[in-house]
Design a protein around this motif. Sequence first.
Motif, PDB file in Angstrom:
ATOM      1  N   LEU A 123      15.194   1.882  43.062  1.00 53.75           N
ATOM      2  CA  LEU A 123      14.505   1.995  41.654  1.00 53.75           C
ATOM      3  C   LEU A 123      14.314   3.608  41.325  1.00 53.75           C
ATOM      4  CD1 LEU A 123      12.065  -1.009  41.426  1.00 53.75           C
ATOM      5  CD2 LEU A 123      14.515  -0.844  40.470  1.00 53.75           C
ATOM      6  N   ILE A 124      13.783   4.437  42.268  1.00 56.74           N
ATOM      7  CA  ILE A 124      13.515   5.874  41.952  1.00 56.74           C
ATOM      8  C   ILE A 124      15.026   6.371  41.714  1.00 56.74           C
ATOM      9  CG2 ILE A 124      12.989   7.920  43.142  1.00 56.74           C
ATOM     10  CD1 ILE A 124      10.594   6.109  44.445  1.00 56.74           C
ATOM     11  N   LYS A 125      15.851   6.076  42.340  1.00 62.13           N
ATOM     12  CA  LYS A 125      17.149   6.834  42.207  1.00 62.13           C
ATOM     13  C   LYS A 125      17.578   6.618  40.834  1.00 62.13           C
ATOM     14  CE  LYS A 125      21.717   7.024  44.212  1.00 62.13           C
ATOM     15  NZ  LYS A 125      22.936   6.459  45.414  1.00 62.13           N
ATOM     16  N   TYR A 126      17.727   5.320  40.318  1.00 58.64           N
ATOM     17  CA  TYR A 126      18.225   5.094  39.087  1.00 58.64           C
ATOM     18  C   TYR A 126      16.948   4.975  38.034  1.00 58.64           C
ATOM     19  CZ  TYR A 126      22.178   4.008  41.723  1.00 58.64           C
ATOM     20  OH  TYR A 126      23.426   3.837  42.461  1.00 58.64           O
ATOM     21  N   HIS A 127      15.888   5.792  38.202  1.00 58.67           N
ATOM     22  CA  HIS A 127      14.717   5.675  37.335  1.00 58.67           C
ATOM     23  C   HIS A 127      15.150   6.192  35.918  1.00 58.67           C
ATOM     24  CE1 HIS A 127      11.175   7.935  35.514  1.00 58.67           C
ATOM     25  NE2 HIS A 127      10.725   6.647  35.446  1.00 58.67           N
ATOM     26  N   MET A 128      15.858   7.249  35.797  1.00 55.69           N
ATOM     27  CA  MET A 128      16.185   7.833  34.685  1.00 55.69           C
ATOM     28  C   MET A 128      17.107   7.030  33.903  1.00 55.69           C
ATOM     29  SD  MET A 128      14.679  10.894  34.131  1.00 55.69           S
ATOM     30  CE  MET A 128      15.585  11.978  33.160  1.00 55.69           C
ATOM     31  N   ALA A 129      18.276   6.454  34.561  1.00 54.84           N
ATOM     32  CA  ALA A 129      18.884   5.644  33.698  1.00 54.84           C
ATOM     33  C   ALA A 129      18.515   4.318  33.407  1.00 54.84           C
ATOM     34  CB  ALA A 129      20.384   5.219  35.011  1.00 54.84           C
ATOM     35  N   ILE A 130      17.424   3.847  34.044  1.00 52.34           N
ATOM     36  CA  ILE A 130      16.824   2.387  33.536  1.00 52.34           C
ATOM     37  C   ILE A 130      15.979   2.901  32.381  1.00 52.34           C
ATOM     38  CG2 ILE A 130      14.881   1.006  34.208  1.00 52.34           C
ATOM     39  CD1 ILE A 130      15.735   1.285  37.308  1.00 52.34           C
ATOM     40  N   CYS A 131      15.197   3.907  32.373  1.00 52.41           N
ATOM     41  CA  CYS A 131      14.469   4.198  31.219  1.00 52.41           C
ATOM     42  C   CYS A 131      15.426   4.499  30.101  1.00 52.41           C
ATOM     43  CB  CYS A 131      13.690   5.520  31.509  1.00 52.41           C
ATOM     44  SG  CYS A 131      12.403   5.328  32.769  1.00 52.41           S
ATOM     45  N   TYR A 132      16.606   5.156  30.038  1.00 50.13           N
ATOM     46  CA  TYR A 132      17.419   5.506  29.414  1.00 50.13           C
ATOM     47  C   TYR A 132      17.974   4.251  28.622  1.00 50.13           C
ATOM     48  CZ  TYR A 132      21.803   7.071  26.532  1.00 50.13           C
ATOM     49  OH  TYR A 132      22.729   7.313  25.841  1.00 50.13           O
ATOM     50  N   PHE A 133      18.410   3.145  29.463  1.00 51.51           N
ATOM     51  CA  PHE A 133      18.903   1.861  28.831  1.00 51.51           C
ATOM     52  C   PHE A 133      17.954   1.344  28.153  1.00 51.51           C
ATOM     53  CE2 PHE A 133      22.533   2.991  31.603  1.00 51.51           C
ATOM     54  CZ  PHE A 133      23.587   2.701  30.833  1.00 51.51           C
ATOM     55  N   LEU A 134      16.699   1.313  28.577  1.00 46.76           N
ATOM     56  CA  LEU A 134      15.574   0.525  27.876  1.00 46.76           C
ATOM     57  C   LEU A 134      15.370   1.195  26.605  1.00 46.76           C
ATOM     58  CD1 LEU A 134      12.808   0.107  30.779  1.00 46.76           C
ATOM     59  CD2 LEU A 134      14.303  -1.916  29.676  1.00 46.76           C
ATOM     60  N   TYR A 135      15.445   2.643  26.326  1.00 49.33           N
ATOM     61  CA  TYR A 135      15.311   3.149  25.177  1.00 49.33           C
ATOM     62  C   TYR A 135      16.556   2.639  24.231  1.00 49.33           C
ATOM     63  CZ  TYR A 135      14.594   6.388  21.368  1.00 49.33           C
ATOM     64  OH  TYR A 135      14.401   7.003  20.166  1.00 49.33           O
ATOM     65  N   ILE A 136      17.558   2.744  24.704  1.00 46.77           N
ATOM     66  CA  ILE A 136      18.897   2.176  23.952  1.00 46.77           C
ATOM     67  C   ILE A 136      18.558   0.657  23.345  1.00 46.77           C
ATOM     68  CG2 ILE A 136      21.274   1.585  23.964  1.00 46.77           C
ATOM     69  CD1 ILE A 136      20.476   4.676  23.833  1.00 46.77           C
ATOM     70  N   ILE A 137      18.076  -0.074  24.175  1.00 50.17           N
ATOM     71  CA  ILE A 137      17.835  -1.412  23.994  1.00 50.17           C
ATOM     72  C   ILE A 137      17.017  -1.325  22.587  1.00 50.17           C
ATOM     73  CG2 ILE A 137      16.676  -3.617  24.561  1.00 50.17           C
ATOM     74  CD1 ILE A 137      18.048  -3.260  27.307  1.00 50.17           C
ATOM     75  N   GLY A 138      15.823  -0.631  22.662  1.00 48.22           N
ATOM     76  CA  GLY A 138      15.096  -0.494  21.745  1.00 48.22           C
ATOM     77  C   GLY A 138      15.395   0.029  20.439  1.00 48.22           C
ATOM     78  N   PHE A 139      16.478   0.920  20.347  1.00 44.85           N
ATOM     79  CA  PHE A 139      17.191   1.477  19.475  1.00 44.85           C
ATOM     80  C   PHE A 139      18.175   0.452  18.917  1.00 44.85           C
ATOM     81  CE2 PHE A 139      20.708   3.692  17.566  1.00 44.85           C
ATOM     82  CZ  PHE A 139      20.026   4.509  16.651  1.00 44.85           C
TER      83      PHE A 139
END
Length: 375
Positions: free
Chosen positions: A146-162
Amino acid sequence: MEEESGSSSSSTPIVRLRHRKRSNEVIPEEDKAGESRLLVNDRTKYKSFLVRTYSTLWMIGGFVVIVYMGHLYITAMVVVIQIYMAKELFNLLRRAHEDKCLPWFRLLNWHFFFTAMLFVYGRILSQRLANTVTADKFLYRLVSGLIKYHMAICYFLYIIGFMWFILSLKKKMYKYQFGQYAWTHMILIIVFTQSAFTVANIFEGIFWFLLPASLIIINDIFAYIFGFFFGRTPLIKLSPKKTWEGFIGASVTTIISAFLLADILGRFPWLTCPRQDLSTGWLHCDPGPLFKPEPFTLPAWIPEWFPWKEIMVLPVQWHALCLGLFASIIAPFGGFFASGFKRAFKIKDFGDSIPGHGGITDRMDCQSTPRISKL
């Protein structure tokens, strides 16, 4: 053009309805006239003083208990405060009719909020979380992934919101929805910019959280007390009840308190030791150079009758003087910003959750400025 005219014509009575429903939304005309009076001339000031004092004692008591419980509980307190602040700020631009037509739009705001929380706290606490689960191989691998892909997870969560926002757009509500979208992002900046420094300070040592927070509390209390009894000269038009007497009295008190409080807090290892994991036990460590007493020779202008020529001082006490000066001069501008903000929206307080004080945001307006103390 038709959509814009329809939106503006339909929103006028709705805004009036919203103002009637929220008792703290509009400042009555008689209150506007009374705001120009200084606190020292306010006839109801003693009743307000008692209510405010009672609430303050409860808040200080709860704050002390949470600090005593340790780093993780302090962080949880910060999270709760953030949620309440976001709730109060989200409600500023709410319109009942539009919200009924957009049932999932409020949930979208909280989606962005918790995505930002995951991004900020993930960066600060990720390594400490890994250190906590080191003994369990499965959890350690899961957390490491989860730490390794933390930035990617946050990015995709934001894209989902967008994408959620774009798909939720409705005719005749574009202006309201884009306004809410921009307002949500502004709230995230206001709330999480300060929290990033706050949580980082907590795990560098409770001292670096407790001292700045205490100085802001001291400055706020004594500005009120000096203004209550001696305030005669207005300080700034944005906040008519703030006076030069309160500002100067609080500044002197805060700087003196900073020097003394740093000496007291700096002698407890569990306050000064950094926390490298998310456990809740007490800490013991060798004090750093900032917390080791050093002799200080008093200057020659000290009267000869003074019994000490040399005293022991913690080096961090000189750092605390700078924090005290910062909390006295810079931090009140957070309050002035909040005062101007409330005047722009024609509200008296951000909320009514704390008797005599207003909302959580009203109490946190000055706390964002001293958070760079350790970082």
